[in-house]
Design an enzyme around this catalytic site. Structure first.
Site, PDB file in Angstrom:
ATOM      1  CE  LYS A 107      -4.294  -1.813   1.851  1.00  0.00           C
ATOM      2  NZ  LYS A 107      -3.931  -3.244   2.065  1.00  0.00           N
TER       3      LYS A 107
HETATM    4  C1  LIG Z   1      -4.571  -4.307   1.637  1.00  0.00           C
HETATM    5  C2  LIG Z   1      -3.827  -5.581   1.552  1.00  0.00           C
HETATM    6  C3  LIG Z   1      -4.246  -6.634   0.703  1.00  0.00           C
HETATM    7  C4  LIG Z   1      -5.501  -6.548  -0.123  1.00  0.00           C
HETATM    8  O1  LIG Z   1      -5.406  -5.620  -1.183  1.00  0.00           O
HETATM    9  P1  LIG Z   1      -6.719  -5.114  -1.940  1.00  0.00           P
HETATM   10  O2  LIG Z   1      -6.232  -4.119  -2.925  1.00  0.00           O
HETATM   11  O3  LIG Z   1      -7.606  -4.508  -0.887  1.00  0.00           O
HETATM   12  O4  LIG Z   1      -7.360  -6.299  -2.569  1.00  0.00           O
HETATM   13  C5  LIG Z   1      -3.451  -7.772   0.620  1.00  0.00           C
HETATM   14  N1  LIG Z   1      -2.338  -7.898   1.376  1.00  0.00           N
HETATM   15  C6  LIG Z   1      -1.917  -6.931   2.211  1.00  0.00           C
HETATM   16  C7  LIG Z   1      -0.694  -7.148   3.003  1.00  0.00           C
HETATM   17  C8  LIG Z   1      -2.635  -5.733   2.335  1.00  0.00           C
HETATM   18  O5  LIG Z   1      -2.215  -4.774   3.170  1.00  0.00           O
END
Ligand SMILES: *Cc1c(COP(=O)(O)O)cnc(C)c1O
Length: 431
Positions: A107
């Site tokens: 993210k």
């Molecule tokens: C947010 C997150 C996900 C999921 O991603 P999306 O875009 O919401 O599908 C998967 N793994 C980790 C470690 C995350 O922080």
């Protein structure tokens, strides 16, 4: 580039307005009116381009003239100033590591890009921008790291008390300055609903410039395409494109991958890897979309019962279920399978998965066992130390902490505890 709302009741807007407002007034998600097609000449020479050159080329058409190219180049450089290595795990499976950013999860790219864009736009706005965000763990830290020290923007983060990992909590609460964390006596849904009430509160809206930093914002969603181009850049056998497995919760990441494929990336097939929150695996079986209440699992960043980016997947495929089926499969992986996968991959290949990456790995393995001539990449979306408490329970011993995580433990948690009640939040916002 213009963006329309998926509910089709709000006017089209440019990148700047889509970023500033997050969600369309009719509660739809913004979606680009056309998907740019990248020339084959660009895709063919990917291996010879820098990550920065690739990312700029991919994102520029989406930003258009809302940010001058020179500034956009600086934003891109800042956003991806770390590695995205592709590592071979065994003969058929590779990991694309997306955890080398400041808060150890993928993210960081979306949040970093969005914060730089908002910082750029803040200069044209008189009022201070207040970014309000609810987090189940990873989003808040990435948003805080992205916005820390950005002028003209203050960030308010709500997180559920006792429901995030140690490392996550420290990444949320140790910034100070323009970042304020609130520890809510409740669960993630409570935090989310407090944020929603703030956005529906016109008195508050009139007083301050309020915006959200959740994953539906185009400035967080679109730059996630970079990963897929970086994967293709590093993929050796260009004649045999890989299967891509994406650990999914709100489906923002995989949806950006599908967008990248529409723009010309020659990936063979996508796998939406889910934990036991299996709305999409069931949709892929039946064609019926049935939202559910989110269940708590070991891969908590994927505990989502009504993935907000689902409507964007429908847009990418012109609402055609057949097209989605051709491009994507989906599997649900239980916590037991997640634990088993972490232990097995550690034993057999000396590679340590985090619980989210483990779901991606296990789903890819399922697909490959029925398609033995294929090879695949799973996205390792977080560093295992980010979930140090869970990992210790699974492995039976504590993980060694890298130096920058150790130093987090030396910092002092600075959050304000509030009740799971909108009025408590409003009081704080009005201070
Ligand atoms: C947010 C997150 C996900 C999921 O991603 P999306 O875009 O919401 O599908 C998967 N793994 C980790 C470690 C995350 O922080």
């Amino acid at each position: 580039m213009k963006y329309f709302s998926t509910n089709r009741k709000s006017p089209e807007v440019n990148f700047k307005d889509a970023t500033l407002s997050g969600q369309a007034p009719d509660k739809g998600l913004y979606f680009p009116i056309t998907i740019p097609v990248l020339p084959a000449s660009f895709l063919d020479k990917l291996a010879h381009l820098s990550n920065e050159e690739i990312a700029f080329k991919v994102i520029q058409p989406y930003v258009g003239d809302c940010i001058p190219d020179k500034d956009l180049m600086n934003i891109v450089n800042k956003t991806i100033a770390f590695d995205f290595p592709l590592k071979q795990i065994n003969e058929n499976i590779f990991a694309l590591e997306l955890f080398h950013g400041p808060t150890l999860a993928f993210k960081d790219v979306g949040a970093g890009f969005m914060s730089c864009c908002l910082g750029h736009f803040a200069k044209t706005i008189e009022k201070e921008i207040t970014v309000l965000v609810a987090t189940s763990g990873d989003t808040g830290g990435a948003v805080a790291a992205g916005f820390a020290g950005i002028e003209g923007v203050r960030v308010i983060i709500l997180y559920p008390s006792g429901k995030v990992s140690n490392v996550q909590e420290l990444q949320l609460t140790t910034w100070g300055g323009n970042i304020q964390a609130y520890e809510v006596d409740g669960n993630f849904d409570d935090c989310q609903s407090m944020v929603k009430q703030a956005f529906a509160d016109y008195e508050l809206q009139n007083k301050m410039f309020l915006t959200s930093a959740n994953s539906i914002n185009v400035a967080r969603w679109l730059p996630q395409q970079f990963y897929y181009f970086f994967a293709w850049k590093q993929w050796a056998d260009k004649n045999r494109p890989p299967i891509i497995s994406v650990p999914s919760g709100n489906f923002g990441n995989i949806c950006s991958g599908l967008l990248a494929m529409k723009s010309g990336l020659p990936f063979k097939h996508f796998i939406a890897a889910c934990n036991t929150n299996k709305v999409i695996p069931e949709f892929m079986q039946t064609g019926n979309y049935q939202p559910q209440k989110a269940k708590a699992t070991l891969s908590n960043a994927m505990d989502v019962g009504d993935p907000s980016n689902f409507v964007r997947i429908l847009e990418i495929f012109d609402q055609q279920f057949k097209g989605i089926q051709k491009a994507m499969s989906s599997y649900s992986i239980s916590d037991d399978e997640t634990i088993h996968t972490i232990k097995k991959v550690k034993n057999d290949y000396a590679y340590l998965l985090d619980p989210h990456g483990a779901v991606g790995y296990a789903a890819l393995e399922k697909y490959l066992s029925a398609h033995s001539q294929e090879k695949g990449i799973f996205l390792e979306t977080a560093h295992p130390v980010k979930f140090d408490n869970t990992m210790e329970k699974i492995l039976g011993y504590p993980l060694p902490l890298p130096a920058h995580v150790k130093s987090l433990y030396q910092k002092v948690k600075g959050s304000i505890r509030i009740d799971a009640d909108y009025h408590a939040l409003k009081n704080e916002l009005n201070k």
